[in-house]
Motif scaffolding. Structure first.
Motif, PDB file in Angstrom:
ATOM      1  N   HIS A  19       0.836  -1.208   0.000  1.00  0.00           N
ATOM      2  CA  HIS A  19       0.000   0.000   0.000  1.00  0.00           C
ATOM      3  C   HIS A  19       0.871   1.258   0.000  1.00  0.00           C
ATOM      4  CE1 HIS A  19      -3.268   2.730   0.784  1.00  0.00           C
ATOM      5  NE2 HIS A  19      -2.677   3.139   1.893  1.00  0.00           N
ATOM      6  N   TYR A  20       1.871   1.302   0.865  1.00  0.00           N
ATOM      7  CA  TYR A  20       2.748   2.478   0.918  1.00  0.00           C
ATOM      8  C   TYR A  20       3.460   2.685  -0.414  1.00  0.00           C
ATOM      9  CZ  TYR A  20       1.987   2.320   5.982  1.00  0.00           C
ATOM     10  OH  TYR A  20       1.431   2.325   7.226  1.00  0.00           O
ATOM     11  N   GLU A  21       3.797   1.589  -1.066  1.00  0.00           N
ATOM     12  CA  GLU A  21       4.410   1.709  -2.387  1.00  0.00           C
ATOM     13  C   GLU A  21       3.385   2.252  -3.393  1.00  0.00           C
ATOM     14  OE1 GLU A  21       6.654  -0.874  -5.850  1.00  0.00           O
ATOM     15  OE2 GLU A  21       6.178  -1.861  -3.965  1.00  0.00           O
ATOM     16  N   ARG A  47      10.296   1.868   8.772  1.00  0.00           N
ATOM     17  CA  ARG A  47      10.272   2.065  10.230  1.00  0.00           C
ATOM     18  C   ARG A  47       9.793   3.475  10.567  1.00  0.00           C
ATOM     19  NH1 ARG A  47      15.964  -0.855  10.922  1.00  0.00           N
ATOM     20  NH2 ARG A  47      15.221  -2.979  11.207  1.00  0.00           N
ATOM     21  N   PHE A  48      10.244   4.461   9.801  1.00  0.00           N
ATOM     22  CA  PHE A  48       9.821   5.843  10.004  1.00  0.00           C
ATOM     23  C   PHE A  48       8.297   5.936   9.845  1.00  0.00           C
ATOM     24  CE2 PHE A  48       8.811  10.146   8.826  1.00  0.00           C
ATOM     25  CZ  PHE A  48       9.677  10.923   9.574  1.00  0.00           C
ATOM     26  N   ILE A  49       7.782   5.351   8.766  1.00  0.00           N
ATOM     27  CA  ILE A  49       6.339   5.373   8.528  1.00  0.00           C
ATOM     28  C   ILE A  49       5.605   4.685   9.672  1.00  0.00           C
ATOM     29  CG2 ILE A  49       4.495   4.506   7.033  1.00  0.00           C
ATOM     30  CD1 ILE A  49       6.502   4.810   4.661  1.00  0.00           C
ATOM     31  N   ARG A  50       6.095   3.519  10.073  1.00  0.00           N
ATOM     32  CA  ARG A  50       5.443   2.791  11.165  1.00  0.00           C
ATOM     33  C   ARG A  50       5.397   3.617  12.441  1.00  0.00           C
ATOM     34  NH1 ARG A  50       8.845  -1.392  13.192  1.00  0.00           N
ATOM     35  NH2 ARG A  50       9.014  -0.201  15.076  1.00  0.00           N
ATOM     36  N   VAL A  62       2.269  11.992   7.184  1.00  0.00           N
ATOM     37  CA  VAL A  62       3.428  11.091   7.082  1.00  0.00           C
ATOM     38  C   VAL A  62       4.223  11.453   5.832  1.00  0.00           C
ATOM     39  CG1 VAL A  62       4.192   8.702   6.761  1.00  0.00           C
ATOM     40  CG2 VAL A  62       2.341   9.218   8.379  1.00  0.00           C
ATOM     41  N   ARG A  63       3.518  11.723   4.740  1.00  0.00           N
ATOM     42  CA  ARG A  63       4.187  12.121   3.498  1.00  0.00           C
ATOM     43  C   ARG A  63       5.010  13.409   3.729  1.00  0.00           C
ATOM     44  NH1 ARG A  63       2.989  10.350  -1.304  1.00  0.00           N
ATOM     45  NH2 ARG A  63       0.928   9.641  -0.687  1.00  0.00           N
ATOM     46  N   TRP A  69      12.061  14.836   6.688  1.00  0.00           N
ATOM     47  CA  TRP A  69      13.128  13.962   7.178  1.00  0.00           C
ATOM     48  C   TRP A  69      14.237  13.838   6.143  1.00  0.00           C
ATOM     49  CZ3 TRP A  69      13.329   8.126   6.541  1.00  0.00           C
ATOM     50  CH2 TRP A  69      14.271   7.540   7.401  1.00  0.00           C
ATOM     51  N   ARG A  70      13.842  13.740   4.889  1.00  0.00           N
ATOM     52  CA  ARG A  70      14.820  13.599   3.804  1.00  0.00           C
ATOM     53  C   ARG A  70      15.504  14.910   3.452  1.00  0.00           C
ATOM     54  NH1 ARG A  70      10.396  10.041   0.690  1.00  0.00           N
ATOM     55  NH2 ARG A  70      11.140   7.963   1.275  1.00  0.00           N
TER      56      ARG A  70
END
Length: 139
Positions: A19-21, A47-50, A62-63, A69-70
């Protein structure tokens, strides 16, 4: 590593990884045979998403968090602002949940809880939230 190994390493189910993909949060490499190939940076993203989802951040937040974060040029003020907006939303949700719990406690206190069929809890639910009437049992 394959999706099963990525799932075990990240604590995210294979279904959620897919799903995240599909929504563009994760972009694993593809092998020549078309299978996904997850590397350590992908596991870090999962892990970050979780962890963000454990904090109940909605996917759009989250997006944004992932983008921040990046982005090494980010300001912590952006992250703080996003986090505080989320805190406000969580606090509002907590107030709404507490109001629901209080309503149910009130109804339960007025229910005899005996062998009689009359029940103010069911009566209130049948009236609906905000007093909207329901046309009786649904088939």
């Amino acid at each position: 590593m394959n999706i099963g190994e990525a799932s075990r390493a990240s604590g995210v189910s294979e279904k959620m990884i897919r799903h995240y993909e599909s929504i563009g949060l994760l972009h694993p490499a593809r092998r020549a045979n078309g299978y996904r190939a997850y590397a350590e940076p992908d596991i870090a993203v999962l892990r970050f998403i979780r962890h963000a989802r454990d904090l109940a951040f909605p996917l759009e937040d989250v997006r944004r968090l992932l983008a921040l974060w990046r982005d090494r040029g980010r300001t912590s003020a952006e992250v703080r602002s996003l986090a505080l907006r989320h805190v406000a939303a969580l606090e509002e949700k907590a107030r709404a949940l507490q109001a629901m719990a209080n309503s149910l406690k009130h109804l339960a206190a007025h229910c005899h809880g005996d062998a009689r069929p009359d029940c103010p809890i069911l009566d209130q639910i049948a009236e609906g939230v905000g007093g909207t009437a329901v046309d009786g049992p649904q088939a």
